[in-house]
Enzyme design. Structure first.
Site, mmCIF file in Angstrom:
data_model
loop_
_atom_site.group_PDB
_atom_site.id
_atom_site.type_symbol
_atom_site.label_atom_id
_atom_site.label_comp_id
_atom_site.label_asym_id
_atom_site.label_seq_id
_atom_site.Cartn_x
_atom_site.Cartn_y
_atom_site.Cartn_z
ATOM 1 N N SER A 142 0.984 -1.337 -0.040
ATOM 2 C CA SER A 142 -0.083 -0.061 -0.236
ATOM 3 C C SER A 142 0.675 1.334 -0.154
ATOM 4 O O SER A 142 1.955 1.316 0.331
ATOM 5 C CB SER A 142 -0.864 0.003 1.364
ATOM 6 O OG SER A 142 -1.518 1.082 1.353
ATOM 7 N N TYR A 155 -2.026 0.445 10.618
ATOM 8 C CA TYR A 155 -2.057 -0.088 9.363
ATOM 9 C C TYR A 155 -0.795 0.217 8.755
ATOM 10 O O TYR A 155 -0.173 -0.669 7.969
ATOM 11 C CB TYR A 155 -3.305 0.331 8.551
ATOM 12 C CG TYR A 155 -3.275 0.173 7.292
ATOM 13 C CD1 TYR A 155 -3.591 -1.339 6.868
ATOM 14 C CD2 TYR A 155 -3.668 1.090 6.087
ATOM 15 C CE1 TYR A 155 -3.838 -1.770 5.570
ATOM 16 C CE2 TYR A 155 -3.495 0.654 4.752
ATOM 17 C CZ TYR A 155 -3.711 -0.665 4.617
ATOM 18 O OH TYR A 155 -3.981 -1.356 3.130
#
Ligand code: 8X3
Length: 257
Positions: A142, A155
């Site tokens: 990501s 995250y």
């Protein structure tokens, strides 16, 4: 032009194939000629997708798997002599709380699914990828694996972990016939990512994409994965960062009023 990989390396395993980027990637790799193996916890979904892919004249099988369950992953790996492609896509975000109040249980879950899940599959299938003579490991990280943002620490920390796994593995296996490709998507609107992050709160989930003209779709990301995988074997796309045009960084997003 995509090259057709040698016959021995034509199995592609995709984790988290029950929805979003994983499902779109499975469809596209099947169209590119791979025999795809769909894995996810939700058996009904991957079975339906396998049926759809097979009905379209391609080849897919479904295998129910929790990537955090190492014994199950090891058992899964025994089904193969060789594997051509492993797409480590399973993962996701839980919560968007500041460091001061984030739930350690969420952090642990995110580390388990994103990092240990990728580690489990990669370790279990690496000998089969090497045995194929032309293997590819894809790590779907990501943009959160490359820079932080407020409320994202749990995250972001996990995705930095997946990034480091990819970078380190590439160093360690150089000389083996296996590429290590990291795809780092930015804002992607999928049916579940934001909804899961906000525990089913549809209003909060919708806010993530509010005013953004065209967030990436799962198909856009699957497209970059498939492109990278289908380059000739000697071409290793180390890292591909992909964002919508409206997103200049994790914190700089153009929103129309
Ligand atoms: C998703 C990107 O910005 O929600 O992996 O962290 S972000």
């Amino acid at each position: 032009m995509a090259t057709v990989p040698p016959a021995a390396s034509r199995i592609a395993v995709v984790t988290g194939a029950s929805s979003g980027i994983g499902a779109a990637t499975a469809r596209q790799l099947a169209e590119a000629g791979y025999r795809v193996v769909l894995t996810a916890r939700r058996k009904d979904r991957i079975e339906a997708l396998a049926e759809e892919i097979n009905a379209a004249g391609h080849s897919a099988t479904a295998y129910q798997l929790d990537v955090t369950d190492r014994a199950a992953v090891d058992e899964f790996a025994t089904a193969f002599t060789t594997v051509g492609v492993l797409v480590n896509n399973a993962g996701g975000a839980l919560g968007a709380d500041p460091v001061a109040t984030g739930d350690p249980a969420d952090w642990r879950t995110m580390y388990e699914t994103n990092v240990i899940g990728t580690l489990n599959l990669t370790q279990a299938l690496l000998p089969k990828l090497i045995a194929s003579g032309d293997g590819t490991v894809v790590v779907v990280s990501s943009t959160a694996g490359h820079a932080t943002y407020e409320g994202g620490a749990g995250y972001v920390a996990a995705k930095h972990g997946t990034h480091v796994l990819a970078e380190t593995l590439r160093l360690e296996i150089v000389g083996q016939p296996v590429r290590v490709i990291e795809i780092a998507p930015g804002m992607v609107r999928t049916e579940e990512f934001a909804l899961t992050r906000f525990r089913g709160d549809a209003e909060k989930a919708a806010k993530v994409y509010e005013g953004v003209a065209a967030p990436l779709t799962a198909e856009d990301v699957a497209d970059t994965i498939t492109w990278a995988v289908t380059r000739p074997s000697h071409v290793n796309v180390d890292l591909l960062v992909v964002r919508p045009r409206a997103q200049a960084s994790n914190t700089k997003v153009h929103r129309e009023k």
